[in-house]
Design an enzyme around this catalytic site. Structure first.
Site, PDB file in Angstrom:
ATOM      1  N   ARG A   1       0.802  -1.177  -0.115  1.00  0.00           N
ATOM      2  CA  ARG A   1       0.021  -0.088  -0.091  1.00  0.00           C
ATOM      3  C   ARG A   1       1.031   1.186  -0.083  1.00  0.00           C
ATOM      4  O   ARG A   1       1.852   1.122   1.014  1.00  0.00           O
ATOM      5  CB  ARG A   1      -1.052   0.081   1.103  1.00  0.00           C
ATOM      6  CG  ARG A   1      -1.720   1.162   1.554  1.00  0.00           C
ATOM      7  CD  ARG A   1      -2.638   1.570   0.342  1.00  0.00           C
ATOM      8  NE  ARG A   1      -3.820   2.334   0.696  1.00  0.00           N
ATOM      9  CZ  ARG A   1      -3.658   3.703   0.543  1.00  0.00           C
ATOM     10  NH1 ARG A   1      -2.493   4.290   0.317  1.00  0.00           N
ATOM     11  NH2 ARG A   1      -4.743   4.421   1.014  1.00  0.00           N
TER      12      ARG A   1
ATOM     13  N   GLU B   1     -11.578   4.557  -5.042  1.00  0.00           N
ATOM     14  CA  GLU B   1     -11.763   3.200  -5.115  1.00  0.00           C
ATOM     15  C   GLU B   1     -12.170   2.908  -6.488  1.00  0.00           C
ATOM     16  O   GLU B   1     -13.285   3.716  -7.141  1.00  0.00           O
ATOM     17  CB  GLU B   1     -12.763   2.746  -4.247  1.00  0.00           C
ATOM     18  CG  GLU B   1     -12.612   3.126  -2.645  1.00  0.00           C
ATOM     19  CD  GLU B   1     -11.255   2.113  -2.170  1.00  0.00           C
ATOM     20  OE1 GLU B   1     -11.320   1.134  -2.659  1.00  0.00           O
ATOM     21  OE2 GLU B   1     -10.673   2.874  -1.524  1.00  0.00           O
TER      22      GLU B   1
ATOM     23  N   ARG C   1      -1.016  -5.144   4.778  1.00  0.00           N
ATOM     24  CA  ARG C   1      -0.335  -5.066   3.576  1.00  0.00           C
ATOM     25  C   ARG C   1       1.153  -4.261   3.836  1.00  0.00           C
ATOM     26  O   ARG C   1       0.933  -3.366   4.882  1.00  0.00           O
ATOM     27  CB  ARG C   1      -1.206  -3.977   2.832  1.00  0.00           C
ATOM     28  CG  ARG C   1      -2.508  -4.714   2.130  1.00  0.00           C
ATOM     29  CD  ARG C   1      -3.123  -3.712   1.463  1.00  0.00           C
ATOM     30  NE  ARG C   1      -3.752  -2.545   2.160  1.00  0.00           N
ATOM     31  CZ  ARG C   1      -4.556  -1.576   1.661  1.00  0.00           C
ATOM     32  NH1 ARG C   1      -5.055  -1.603   0.668  1.00  0.00           N
ATOM     33  NH2 ARG C   1      -4.905  -0.799   2.716  1.00  0.00           N
TER      34      ARG C   1
END
Length: 205
Positions: A88, A96, A139
């Site tokens: 990330r 999104e 992540r």
């Protein structure tokens, strides 16, 4: 903690997890762009707008290659030995895209496509991190530099109008620079600021 120490910490973490910090060749795959037309994106012009002198090519970084782009601010990288990590990008937030876990937002497809242009499969990258190495989704959190030219992809997304700034302590080393890049993109009416009127704009039902 200095940027050099942060980079070294992430390098050590990844070396321990992956066994090596070398680059593994995985080949160039197809570049999925969610149907967005990318013909007008001049990658060299983007690179020129973000000279490596701003941050410099990291002196100590974990080396990997891009396997695929998940969305505008998340990529999958592969390390020598075949280990993969979801990464990330620190300090920014792109809209999104359709088909993700969260509701789709205006310019999500475009942001994903732009990241795919900057980081096609097989692109060697250098990863540096912050004080916090992972998010709640496990992540890896990183600043992603292209190894070939030092382009800081996090910054390019902010400056070209594909992302908003998202400072989350303690990983806010470049928060002021990202905020400035977003302010400049908004002032120039670039990307999502022109198309959507602002960040976090839901797509119509």
């Amino acid at each position: 903690m200095t940027a050099r120490l942060l980079a070294a910490a992430l390098t050590s973490l990844l070396a321990a997890a992956c066994g090596s910090d070398g680059v593994v060749a995985i080949g160039a795959g197809s570049n999925e762009t969610a149907g967005v037309v990318l013909a007008d994106i001049d990658v060299e012009a983007v690179r020129a707008r973000h000279p490596t002198s701003l941050f410099g090519i990291p002196p100590a970084a974990a080396r990997a290659e891009i396997q695929r782009v998940v969305d505008g601010d998340t990529v999958v990288v592969v390390f020598e030995g075949g280990r993969t990590e979801n990464v990330r990008l620190i300090g920014i937030d792109t809209p999104e895209k359709l088909g993700g876990h969260l509701p789709a937002e205006c310019f999500g497809a475009e942001a994903s496509a732009f990241t795919s242009v900057l980081l096609p499969p097989g692109t060697p990258v250098l990863l540096t991190g912050g004080a916090e190495t992972r998010d709640v989704y496990d992540r890896l959190l990183a600043y992603v530099h292209r190894a070939a030219d030092g382009l800081l992809v996090n910054m390019a997304l902010a400056r070209e109008g594909y992302a908003d700034a998202l400072p989350i302590p303690p990983n806010n080393d470049y928060a002021a620079q990202f905020a400035g890049a977003v302010d400049a993109a908004r002032a120039e009416d670039l990307g999502l600021w022109a198309a959507c009127g602002g960040a976090d704009t839901p797509l119509p039902e």
